[in-house]
Design a protein around this motif. Structure first.
Motif, PDB file in Angstrom:
ATOM      1  N   GLY A   7      46.280  49.941  37.057  1.00  0.00           N
ATOM      2  CA  GLY A   7      44.980  49.334  37.356  1.00  0.00           C
ATOM      3  C   GLY A   7      43.989  50.308  37.968  1.00  0.00           C
ATOM      4  N   ILE A   8      44.472  51.389  38.622  1.00  0.00           N
ATOM      5  CA  ILE A   8      43.532  52.390  39.173  1.00  0.00           C
ATOM      6  C   ILE A   8      42.698  52.942  38.028  1.00  0.00           C
ATOM      7  N   ILE A  11      42.154  51.469  35.152  1.00  0.00           N
ATOM      8  CA  ILE A  11      41.297  50.399  34.607  1.00  0.00           C
ATOM      9  C   ILE A  11      40.069  50.234  35.495  1.00  0.00           C
ATOM     10  N   ALA A  12      40.313  50.236  36.815  1.00  0.00           N
ATOM     11  CA  ALA A  12      39.189  50.077  37.751  1.00  0.00           C
ATOM     12  C   ALA A  12      38.225  51.259  37.622  1.00  0.00           C
ATOM     13  N   THR A  41      36.215  50.839  34.369  1.00  0.00           N
ATOM     14  CA  THR A  41      35.256  49.728  34.361  1.00  0.00           C
ATOM     15  C   THR A  41      34.315  49.780  35.568  1.00  0.00           C
ATOM     16  N   SER A  77      35.082  49.484  38.671  1.00  0.00           N
ATOM     17  CA  SER A  77      35.385  48.370  39.585  1.00  0.00           C
ATOM     18  C   SER A  77      35.901  48.816  40.948  1.00  0.00           C
ATOM     19  N   HIS A  78      36.011  50.127  41.192  1.00  0.00           N
ATOM     20  CA  HIS A  78      36.501  50.553  42.502  1.00  0.00           C
ATOM     21  C   HIS A  78      35.531  50.123  43.591  1.00  0.00           C
ATOM     22  N   LEU A  79      36.086  49.808  44.760  1.00  0.00           N
ATOM     23  CA  LEU A  79      35.227  49.460  45.891  1.00  0.00           C
ATOM     24  C   LEU A  79      34.539  50.732  46.369  1.00  0.00           C
ATOM     25  N   VAL A  80      33.233  50.786  46.223  1.00  0.00           N
ATOM     26  CA  VAL A  80      32.474  51.972  46.663  1.00  0.00           C
ATOM     27  C   VAL A  80      31.448  51.524  47.705  1.00  0.00           C
ATOM     28  N   PRO A  81      31.671  51.882  48.996  1.00  0.00           N
ATOM     29  CA  PRO A  81      30.659  51.511  49.997  1.00  0.00           C
ATOM     30  C   PRO A  81      29.317  52.157  49.648  1.00  0.00           C
ATOM     31  N   GLU A  84      26.970  45.265  39.538  1.00  0.00           N
ATOM     32  CA  GLU A  84      25.875  44.809  40.389  1.00  0.00           C
ATOM     33  C   GLU A  84      26.396  44.428  41.778  1.00  0.00           C
ATOM     34  N   PHE A  85      27.592  43.906  41.811  1.00  0.00           N
ATOM     35  CA  PHE A  85      28.179  43.519  43.100  1.00  0.00           C
ATOM     36  C   PHE A  85      29.684  43.678  43.019  1.00  0.00           C
ATOM     37  N   GLN A  86      30.292  43.867  44.183  1.00  0.00           N
ATOM     38  CA  GLN A  86      31.755  43.930  44.270  1.00  0.00           C
ATOM     39  C   GLN A  86      32.167  43.066  45.435  1.00  0.00           C
ATOM     40  N   GLU A  87      33.118  42.151  45.223  1.00  0.00           N
ATOM     41  CA  GLU A  87      33.538  41.290  46.320  1.00  0.00           C
ATOM     42  C   GLU A  87      34.628  41.974  47.124  1.00  0.00           C
TER      43      GLU A  87
END
Lengths: 422, 188
Positions: free
Chosen positions: B84-85, B87-88, B91, B93-97, B185-188
């Motif tokens: 998944g790393i 895949i993230a 896409t 999808s990694h959490l980027v502050p 646009e957003f990441q939860e």
């Protein structure tokens, strides 16, 4: 001096736009090099140990379950049923919106999913019925935040993992504040719309919508009832919920084909790929922090300046509200929970109640700019300007702050469902 | 297409390779997460529902759960997560502050993104090395899984391979920025 260097490193990595995974890993490397023996392969070993927990399995299962349940018309069914019940109230549709968010929150563990699922149906319906635009947006955005406070909640599971707190207790503690928020938001919806005309209760409509929605409503009852009565562990409950969701969506609602399962699992994999490695690094960092007695050092440092638990709690709340404006819930919990929970425990706050207070604070962060996720998502979902959304959220933020203050002042609101005592 | 974009355009082979690679990672992750879901659901249904029914009917069918289902699921989770790393990464999808995004002029954004990708790739490559060191030590001592008594190093191998996959992808993005997925646009 070393702590300042660590903060400088983190600031440099933020400037260099590094993912949270890299920031946490670099912090772990720094701690190993400066305070440890420089054995960097220990970080990977600790990641392995961190992931080797059976409780962690509940996260992919709850994510999968949420993905299955949000594909079909569950939200519409819940709304129809609740709208039939609340029709005789002034502002009944707004109350139905809040209640539907609360029930949907007990199916999904995510704030955004809850807001989008309910909001996509309720926003046009409430606007068509003549509800004020600002109020409608505020009700939907704030109702969505119930997704992370009413169990099951992914942030609660993450908090439980990084602070070694019982997830079942955290889930149980989420009921009280969840009910409180739902009641407060519903009462506010009635008060704001008190001059709107009411409608008569239609038994036929209720029976019809009840038949369509009962299977969805039963899901949180089975899942949370199973956890609360001790019949299931969190992981088992997640597995049962997933099986139930699949059966309902495939055979009863007939809205899911087995072929759709690939996309559902792929979505969960994407989320897992971004979440689990970060979680593993955070757990690894947690192990190093404990080995080097950093939390104890923080406790001693804080107690040198702050004597009163109340002052500590007020400061933590201010800190978390600010953090909620700048970071997402997952980031904030992964970074701050392992540091703050032991300090809170030293001031006499149980890790469960502290977790709830932390999540309540971060829940408000969904509505505060610049990183208020519900604001950002609502901007594109409902095609409204950011400024209007921020203004729409203001009264709801005050209500939520009031609920937070009430839980801090009277912790039994959360802990009653854990200890059974007032 | 502008000259600058043409200069950074990826050869079609690179884009194709990344696409095939992404599909392979998706299938691996989907298989792992589906395995977790199926095995845990069957285990719980067997223990909590089938067993009481069989007991009620006085049928002794032995254990009705699946042996070591949670342990196997943990290993599937490790495989799926580290696939998944990639895949993230693919896409975005990694959490980027995004706290530091405003610290530089907006015009520097593309250059900062390339630098960020290069740096992330280097960090991940470093961790790949330490990951392999860790797996090698497990292999040498023949660390075994509790309950199952399987060697764990093949599962642990997912960690450095996941890092390596993501590192290569970040290097590709630094080299050919047109391949880089946009941040969500957003990441939860």
């Amino acid at each position: 001096m070393n702590a300042v260097l660590l903060l400088g490193l983190i600031a440099a990595l933020l400037f260099l736009r590094q993912p949270l995974l890299i920031i946490l890993m670099s912090a772990a490397v720094f701690v190993h090099l400066v305070w440890g023996r420089g054995q960097l392969d220990y970080i990977v070993e600790d990641m392995w140990i961190g992931l080797d927990k059976e409780l962690i399995l509940s996260i992919p299962l709850f994510i999968l379950c949420g993905n299955v349940m949000t594909r079909g018309s569950i939200a519409q069914r819940l709304i129809d049923m609740l709208a039939a019940i609340t029709r005789p109230l002034p502002g009944g549709m707004a109350v139905a919106c809040v209640l539907a968010c609360a029930v949907f929150a007990a199916i999904s563990g995510s704030s955004i999913v809850t807001m989008l699922a309910i909001g996509s149906v309720m926003f046009p319906a409430m606007r068509q019925a003549g509800y004020d635009l600002k109020f409608t947006l505020g009700a939907i955005m704030s109702g969505g935040t119930l997704g992370i406070i009413i169990p099951p909640s992914i942030p609660m599971i993450i908090y439980g993992l990084v602070t070694e707190t019982s997830i079942v207790d955290l889930f149980a503690a989420g009921f009280g504040p969840g009910i409180l928020l739902t009641v407060v938001l519903s009462v506010y919806a009635i008060w704001v719309n008190r001059r709107r005309p009411t409608e008569a209760f239609d038994l036929d409509e209720f029976v019809r919508s009840f038949r369509r929605g009962i299977w969805a409503v039963l899901m949180p009852v089975i899942m949370l009832g199973g956890i609360y009565t001790g019949w299931f562990t969190a992981t088992e409950a997640a597995a049962v919920a997933l099986a139930y969701a699949m059966v309902i969506e495939i055979f009863v609602h007939k809205e899911l084909k087995l072929g759709d399962f690939y996309n559902i699992v792929l979505e969960a994999s994407k989320l897992g790929g971004s979440l689990f490695p970060v979680l593993a690094v955070a757990l690894s960092l947690n192990i190093i922090l404990i080995e080097h007695r950093i939390p104890q050092g923080m406790v001693a440092f804080m107690q040198g300046y702050i004597d009163s638990p109340l002052v500590f709690m007020l400061l933590v709340n201010v800190l978390l509200l600010i953090v909620g404006c700048l970071m997402t819930t997952g980031e904030a919990i992964l970074v701050l929970a392992p540091l703050l929970a032991p300090v809170a425990a030293a001031y006499g706050y149980d890790k469960v109640i502290f977790g709830l207070i932390m999540i309540l604070n971060l829940e408000i962060g969904y509505l505060t700019p610049p990183v208020g996720l519900n604001l950002i998502v609502a901007m594109s979902a409902f095609k409204q300007p950011f400024g209007l959304l921020c203004r729409a959220a203001v009264p709801f933020i005050f209500l939520m702050l009031g609920c937070l203050a009430l839980v801090v002042w009277q912790p039994w609101i959360a802990m009653y469902f854990v200890t059974g005592k007032f | 297409m502008s000259d600058a974009r043409k200069a950074h355009a990826a050869p079609p082979g690179a884009a194709r390779l990344l696409a095939v690679w992404h599909t392979a990672e998706c299938w691996l992750a989907v298989t792992c997460f589906a395995f977790i879901a199926i095995i845990l659901v069957l285990d719980v249904l067997g223990r909590e529902f089938l067993a009481p029914i069989l007991n009620f009917l006085d049928i002794d069918a032995g254990p009705t759960g699946i042996f070591a289902s949670q342990r196997m699921s943990i290993y599937a989770l490790v495989l799926g997560s580290f696939a998944g790393i990639g895949i993230a990464t693919a896409t975005g999808s990694h959490l980027v502050p995004r706290v530091g995004f405003g610290w530089v002029p907006k015009a520097w954004g593309p250059a900062m993104d390339r630098l960020a990708d290069l740096l992330t790739g280097c960090f991940l490559l470093g961790f790949t090395w330490y990951g392999f060191k860790f797996v090698h030590s497990s292999y040498v001592v023949d660390l075994r899984a509790p309950v199952l008594d399987w060697s764990v190093w093949p599962f642990q191998l997912a960690i450095p391979l996941g890092f390596l996959s993501a590192a290569c992808r970040y290097f590709a993005y630094a080299l050919w920025p047109t391949l880089r997925p946009g941040l969500p646009e957003f990441q939860e």
